[in-house]
Design a protein around this motif. Structure first.
Motif, PDB file in Angstrom:
ATOM      1  N   VAL A 188     -33.765  24.055  25.528  1.00 49.09           N
ATOM      2  CA  VAL A 188     -32.842  22.964  25.828  1.00 49.09           C
ATOM      3  C   VAL A 188     -31.484  23.364  25.249  1.00 49.09           C
ATOM      4  O   VAL A 188     -31.382  23.702  24.071  1.00 49.09           O
ATOM      5  N   ALA A 189     -30.442  23.352  26.088  1.00 54.59           N
ATOM      6  CA  ALA A 189     -29.106  23.762  25.664  1.00 54.59           C
ATOM      7  C   ALA A 189     -28.171  22.553  25.669  1.00 54.59           C
ATOM      8  O   ALA A 189     -27.678  22.156  26.733  1.00 54.59           O
ATOM      9  N   PRO A 190     -27.908  21.949  24.513  1.00 55.34           N
ATOM     10  CA  PRO A 190     -27.034  20.784  24.467  1.00 55.34           C
ATOM     11  C   PRO A 190     -25.566  21.154  24.627  1.00 55.34           C
ATOM     12  O   PRO A 190     -25.129  22.250  24.254  1.00 55.34           O
ATOM     13  N   GLY A 191     -24.808  20.205  25.176  1.00 58.95           N
ATOM     14  CA  GLY A 191     -23.362  20.255  25.072  1.00 58.95           C
ATOM     15  C   GLY A 191     -22.960  19.572  23.779  1.00 58.95           C
ATOM     16  O   GLY A 191     -23.777  19.417  22.861  1.00 58.95           O
ATOM     17  N   GLN A 192     -21.710  19.144  23.680  1.00 58.75           N
ATOM     18  CA  GLN A 192     -21.261  18.517  22.441  1.00 58.75           C
ATOM     19  C   GLN A 192     -22.058  17.243  22.176  1.00 58.75           C
ATOM     20  O   GLN A 192     -22.129  16.343  23.011  1.00 58.75           O
ATOM     21  N   THR A 193     -22.656  17.184  20.988  1.00 54.52           N
ATOM     22  CA  THR A 193     -23.562  16.099  20.621  1.00 54.52           C
ATOM     23  C   THR A 193     -23.192  15.581  19.238  1.00 54.52           C
ATOM     24  O   THR A 193     -22.904  16.369  18.325  1.00 54.52           O
ATOM     25  N   ILE A 194     -23.231  14.282  19.065  1.00 52.61           N
ATOM     26  CA  ILE A 194     -22.899  13.687  17.762  1.00 52.61           C
ATOM     27  C   ILE A 194     -24.114  13.786  16.845  1.00 52.61           C
ATOM     28  O   ILE A 194     -24.979  12.913  16.842  1.00 52.61           O
ATOM     29  N   THR A 195     -24.201  14.863  16.107  1.00 53.57           N
ATOM     30  CA  THR A 195     -25.234  15.024  15.093  1.00 53.57           C
ATOM     31  C   THR A 195     -24.634  14.675  13.728  1.00 53.57           C
ATOM     32  O   THR A 195     -23.404  14.589  13.592  1.00 53.57           O
ATOM     33  N   PRO A 196     -25.458  14.479  12.699  1.00 58.80           N
ATOM     34  CA  PRO A 196     -24.903  14.200  11.371  1.00 58.80           C
ATOM     35  C   PRO A 196     -23.918  15.271  10.905  1.00 58.80           C
ATOM     36  O   PRO A 196     -22.877  14.956  10.314  1.00 58.80           O
ATOM     37  N   ARG A 197     -24.220  16.541  11.198  1.00 58.82           N
ATOM     38  CA  ARG A 197     -23.323  17.613  10.782  1.00 58.82           C
ATOM     39  C   ARG A 197     -21.983  17.543  11.523  1.00 58.82           C
ATOM     40  O   ARG A 197     -20.910  17.738  10.951  1.00 58.82           O
ATOM     41  N   MET A 198     -22.039  17.258  12.827  1.00 58.39           N
ATOM     42  CA  MET A 198     -20.808  17.159  13.600  1.00 58.39           C
ATOM     43  C   MET A 198     -19.988  15.929  13.210  1.00 58.39           C
ATOM     44  O   MET A 198     -18.765  15.946  13.234  1.00 58.39           O
ATOM     45  N   VAL A 212     -43.488  24.698  34.299  1.00 61.22           N
ATOM     46  CA  VAL A 212     -42.141  25.167  33.971  1.00 61.22           C
ATOM     47  C   VAL A 212     -42.212  26.022  32.711  1.00 61.22           C
ATOM     48  O   VAL A 212     -42.674  25.566  31.664  1.00 61.22           O
ATOM     49  N   THR A 213     -41.742  27.258  32.801  1.00 55.29           N
ATOM     50  CA  THR A 213     -41.681  28.126  31.628  1.00 55.29           C
ATOM     51  C   THR A 213     -40.578  29.159  31.818  1.00 55.29           C
ATOM     52  O   THR A 213     -40.216  29.504  32.935  1.00 55.29           O
ATOM     53  N   GLY A 214     -40.022  29.588  30.695  1.00 55.87           N
ATOM     54  CA  GLY A 214     -38.963  30.579  30.731  1.00 55.87           C
ATOM     55  C   GLY A 214     -37.627  30.044  31.191  1.00 55.87           C
ATOM     56  O   GLY A 214     -36.743  30.816  31.573  1.00 55.87           O
ATOM     57  N   GLN A 215     -37.443  28.726  31.127  1.00 53.69           N
ATOM     58  CA  GLN A 215     -36.239  28.110  31.672  1.00 53.69           C
ATOM     59  C   GLN A 215     -35.343  27.526  30.568  1.00 53.69           C
ATOM     60  O   GLN A 215     -35.815  27.198  29.482  1.00 53.69           O
ATOM     61  N   THR A 216     -34.064  27.389  30.894  1.00 58.33           N
ATOM     62  CA  THR A 216     -33.107  26.719  30.014  1.00 58.33           C
ATOM     63  C   THR A 216     -32.543  25.501  30.733  1.00 58.33           C
ATOM     64  O   THR A 216     -31.981  25.631  31.828  1.00 58.33           O
ATOM     65  N   LEU A 217     -32.720  24.351  30.132  1.00 61.50           N
ATOM     66  CA  LEU A 217     -32.200  23.093  30.683  1.00 61.50           C
ATOM     67  C   LEU A 217     -30.934  22.712  29.929  1.00 61.50           C
ATOM     68  O   LEU A 217     -30.969  22.468  28.720  1.00 61.50           O
ATOM     69  N   VAL A 218     -29.806  22.679  30.636  1.00 63.77           N
ATOM     70  CA  VAL A 218     -28.542  22.281  30.030  1.00 63.77           C
ATOM     71  C   VAL A 218     -28.448  20.761  30.015  1.00 63.77           C
ATOM     72  O   VAL A 218     -28.628  20.105  31.049  1.00 63.77           O
ATOM     73  N   VAL A 219     -28.168  20.199  28.850  1.00 59.80           N
ATOM     74  CA  VAL A 219     -28.036  18.747  28.689  1.00 59.80           C
ATOM     75  C   VAL A 219     -26.648  18.495  28.109  1.00 59.80           C
ATOM     76  O   VAL A 219     -26.449  18.497  26.889  1.00 59.80           O
ATOM     77  N   ASP A 220     -25.666  18.324  28.997  1.00 59.60           N
ATOM     78  CA  ASP A 220     -24.279  18.258  28.540  1.00 59.60           C
ATOM     79  C   ASP A 220     -23.455  17.193  29.254  1.00 59.60           C
ATOM     80  O   ASP A 220     -22.228  17.218  29.210  1.00 59.60           O
TER      81      ASP A 220
END
Length: 265
Positions: free
Chosen positions: A191-201, A244-252
């Motif tokens: 899973v490839a996130p875009g900009q996400t409000i995490t505690p660190r961010m 589904v295997t070997g895939q990257t899902l962009v969540v942005d």
């Protein structure tokens, strides 16, 4: 046209495919942000969850929310990871799911990046994934799913982001190789996130209105939240993604499309 006599179409219990009742899921970096939401998501559909974090209090707090197992480890150390999987298996049995949420972005101009800076970026964003995939696969039940968290930085380049971006690109390639080698027993996805409000961010950008302004640049008109990324991870952990295997899902939120066509500078 004659019907194929060997073809039989069946309709599964789709809601049931989301369930992880009695399954064991290990979450690395589970003490806050995306990791915490992943633990809560897995537990909400019946999973028994091992929460692993570098900080004991964070792991313990999340584990208490879901009656899980709290473990503390440095995920870049093989001995620590071997202990984690041994203790997790002892408590809940072989894992059926593994989610690696760990990742730390660094900002250093490439021309000024020291050997230590480069190695730190690889350790904190790629080495732990290698250990998680290798040792997690060996510890897993007869079938399972491994989910790694990458980043849109693995697809596109940004100033001062060389080490982080290279490591996240490596995660996608690692997942693809693992998917080929581990199939059909274990699926491996990213899973490839875009900009996400995490505690660190949130600490890095405490300015009032910062994320609201960034959200205006996204087609879905907001930046990501940890729950958005955890939802995608849950899909990959569950049998809903069983082919589904070997895939990257962009969540942005669609921002990658704007980058591609020049809408975001």
């Amino acid at each position: 046209m004659s019907e194929n006599p060997t073809y039989v179409e069946s309709t599964p219990d789709y809601p049931g495919l989301l369930r992880l009742d009695g399954k064991h899921v290990v979450v690395l970096g589970g003490g806050q942000g995306i990791g915490r939401q992943t633990c809560l998501a897995a537990a909400s559909v019946g999973a028994r969850v091992t929460v692993v974090d570098a900080e004991h209090d964070r792991a313990k707090s999340v584990a208490e929310e879901i009656d899980g197992l709290a473990l503390t480890a440095d995920a870049t150390r093989r001995s620590d990871m071997e202990r984690v999987f041994a203790n997790a298996v002892e408590r809940f049995g072989p894992p059926h799911g593994l989610a690696d949420i760990i990742g730390v972005a660094g900002w250093t101009p490439l021309a000024e990046c020291s050997d230590d800076d480069w190695q730190r970026a690889l350790d904190l964003n790629l080495k732990h994934a290698f250990l998680a995939v290798q040792l997690g696969y060996k510890a897993m039940a007869e079938s399972g799913s491994i989910v790694l968290v990458g980043s849109v930085s693995g697809f596109r380049s940004s100033p001062n982001h060389a080490g982080y971006g290279a490591a996240k690109a490596g995660i996608m390639n690692l997942a693809g190789t693992a998917a080929v080698e581990f199939g059909p027993r274990v699926r491996v996805n990213v899973v490839a996130p875009g900009q996400t409000i995490t505690p660190r961010m949130a600490v890095r950008h405490p300015e009032p209105g910062y994320y609201e302004e960034r959200g205006k640049l996204v087609p879905l008109q907001r930046v990501g939240e940890p729950r958005d990324i955890a939802s995608a991870i849950l899909f990959f952990l569950s049998p809903l993604s069983q082919w589904v295997t070997g895939q990257t899902l962009v969540v942005d939120g669609g921002s990658g499309r704007l980058y591609q066509y020049g809408g975001i500078k």
